[in-house]
Scaffold this motif. Structure first.
Motif, mmCIF file in Angstrom:
data_model
loop_
_atom_site.group_PDB
_atom_site.id
_atom_site.type_symbol
_atom_site.label_atom_id
_atom_site.label_comp_id
_atom_site.label_asym_id
_atom_site.label_seq_id
_atom_site.Cartn_x
_atom_site.Cartn_y
_atom_site.Cartn_z
ATOM 1 N N ALA A 64 0.828 -1.211 0.000
ATOM 2 C CA ALA A 64 0.000 0.000 0.000
ATOM 3 C C ALA A 64 0.860 1.258 0.000
ATOM 4 C CB ALA A 64 -0.927 -0.009 1.211
ATOM 5 N N SER A 95 2.896 1.539 -3.458
ATOM 6 C CA SER A 95 2.041 1.942 -4.581
ATOM 7 C C SER A 95 1.580 3.384 -4.424
ATOM 8 C CB SER A 95 0.830 1.015 -4.682
ATOM 9 O OG SER A 95 0.011 1.123 -3.536
ATOM 10 N N GLY A 97 -2.278 3.791 -7.198
ATOM 11 C CA GLY A 97 -1.938 2.385 -7.253
ATOM 12 C C GLY A 97 -2.382 1.739 -8.557
ATOM 13 N N ASP A 118 -3.062 -3.001 -6.555
ATOM 14 C CA ASP A 118 -4.338 -3.119 -5.836
ATOM 15 C C ASP A 118 -4.692 -4.580 -5.602
ATOM 16 O OD1 ASP A 118 -4.640 -0.413 -5.697
ATOM 17 O OD2 ASP A 118 -5.928 -0.257 -7.476
ATOM 18 N N TYR A 169 -2.458 -5.911 -2.824
ATOM 19 C CA TYR A 169 -2.916 -5.379 -1.536
ATOM 20 C C TYR A 169 -4.178 -6.107 -1.080
ATOM 21 C CZ TYR A 169 -5.208 -2.035 1.613
ATOM 22 O OH TYR A 169 -5.868 -1.452 2.674
ATOM 23 N N THR A 170 -5.137 -6.281 -1.994
ATOM 24 C CA THR A 170 -6.380 -6.979 -1.653
ATOM 25 C C THR A 170 -6.113 -8.423 -1.270
ATOM 26 O OG1 THR A 170 -7.631 -5.569 -3.179
ATOM 27 C CG2 THR A 170 -8.666 -7.629 -2.485
ATOM 28 N N LYS A 195 -6.044 6.902 -0.689
ATOM 29 C CA LYS A 195 -6.163 6.737 -2.146
ATOM 30 C C LYS A 195 -7.140 7.741 -2.748
ATOM 31 C CE LYS A 195 -5.008 1.816 -2.341
ATOM 32 N NZ LYS A 195 -5.477 0.470 -2.735
#
Length: 376
Positions: free
Chosen positions: A30, A33, A40, A45, A48-49, A95
């Motif tokens: 996170a 990015s 990002g 993403d 991260y997810t 973000k």
């Protein structure tokens, strides 16, 4: 007992390790990015997810493996469950603000990382340390000599000797062939059992040292690298880098390098460790160049170097995962075939490499069985 170790303690320890690692990965991806493009990329993403999903699943598995709801382990799990949504919310705010070029996004990302470093990772680290220590204790306990059965054999030998003295006094015969033979055989059985117990205990302690401890070191190295990367990225968000942070970075690099050097003779292929150390030196060099650009006030160039843009290099990013130690979900119980080692950019590499051990028959086996550590 063995069932408790295999079905309870080891799965809980593995879930704690995955939780600790996944949280560290999420924070590092996170933050990295964020400085790269503000919002990002799709791959970032997704990474991260994926890290958050792994962390959430690990929290659930850890909670299910804790028997005492009032224990310290459960309080740590509940703390992580309560604060993880706050972290996700702060990252989302960061973000959103960066998409509209609002500078307050930097404050959100810094606050999120502070929450992760001071609260979430601290709790996850303690949980991992506690559960991992219990695995070691139970593994050693299973190989500890069984003194009660041994004391029974010793008592039998003593009774046989006393019986021969009693017979000698009763019959005026110094030796009784039957009792003498029984005494010799029982003594041999006692010596054999004691020797087997000592060998088993020594082999168990050696197995723990050769397998569990190197894996723990690899996990610690990986997480330390990710946290160092996060700190480096945050300095770019703040557009400042203090002397204390420079000193801390150098100390972390030396610590990681020393840990990898210690592991070189433990792993199956030392060339992989040499490659990781080379990437680490490349990261250190890139970091020095980043500091020079920060001092010159050229933050866009510093960011490009930090995220390995411009020259297409990926040394920094690969170095942040020097151990490559994402264990297979079946680790500790099920044998399998080790996946091929891949070289992909940071934020996408995490989770693709595995640590395995090589059993005596030359086959691949998951962590926890006897043999050398193999970085596949």
């Amino acid at each position: 007992d063995l069932n408790k170790l295999v079905n309870g303690t080891e799965p809980l320890s593995y879930a704690s390790q995955e939780l600790f690692n996944s949280l560290s990965v999420a924070d590092s991806v996170a933050t990295t990015s964020f400085i790269q493009d503000g919002a990002g990329t799709g791959a970032d993403d997704a990474a991260y997810t994926h890290a958050l999903q792994n962390a959430t699943q690990s929290v659930i598995r850890a909670a299910n493996g804790i028997e005492d709801p009032s224990s310290r382990d459960m309080r740590l799990v509940l703390e992580i469950q309560q604060k993880l949504p706050d972290y996700v919310s702060l990252i989302a705010e960061a973000k959103v603000n960066n998409r509209v070029s609002n500078p307050v996004g930097g404050a959100y990302i810094a606050q999120a990382s502070e929450l992760m470093q001071n609260d979430l990772l601290t709790a996850a680290s303690e949980l991992y340390t506690r559960t991992n220590a219990r695995v070691g204790e139970q593994q050693v306990g299973l190989t500890r000599p069984m003194w009660f059965p041994l004391s029974g054999l010793l008592a039998a030998v003593v009774m046989l000797v006393l019986a021969q003295f009693w017979l000698a006094a009763l019959t005026n015969r110094r030796l009784n062939a039957g009792y003498g033979t029984a005494t010799i055989l029982m003594t041999l059985a006692l010596l054999w059992t004691v020797g087997s117990a000592v060998v088993t205990w020594h082999a168990g302690a050696n197995g723990l040292t050769r397998a569990a401890e190197p894996l723990e070191t690899l996990t610690s190295v990986r997480i330390e690298a990710q946290q160092t990367r996060t700190t480096e990225a945050l300095s770019l968000v703040r557009r400042e880098y203090s002397d204390a942070e420079r000193t801390s970075f150098s100390e972390h690099i030396r610590s990681i390098d020393a840990a990898l050097d210690d592991l070189r003779d433990t792993v199956h292929d030392p060339a992989l460790v040499d490659s990781s150390r080379e990437l680490l030196r490349g990261w250190d060099t890139s970091h020095a160049r980043t500091l020079t650009l920060i001092r010159d006030g050229d933050y866009p160039a510093a960011i490009r170097v930090a995220v390995a843009e411009g020259n297409g290099a990926t040394g920094q990013d690969d170095a942040t995962d020097p151990a490559g130690t994402a264990a297979d979900p079946s680790a500790g119980s099920t044998a399998g075939t080790a996946p091929a080692r891949r070289s992909v950019p940071y934020g996408r590499a995490l989770g693709h490499q595995a640590v395995w051990v090589l059993d005596r028959d030359g086959g691949r086996a998951a962590v926890g069985q006897r043999g050398e550590i193999v970085i596949a």
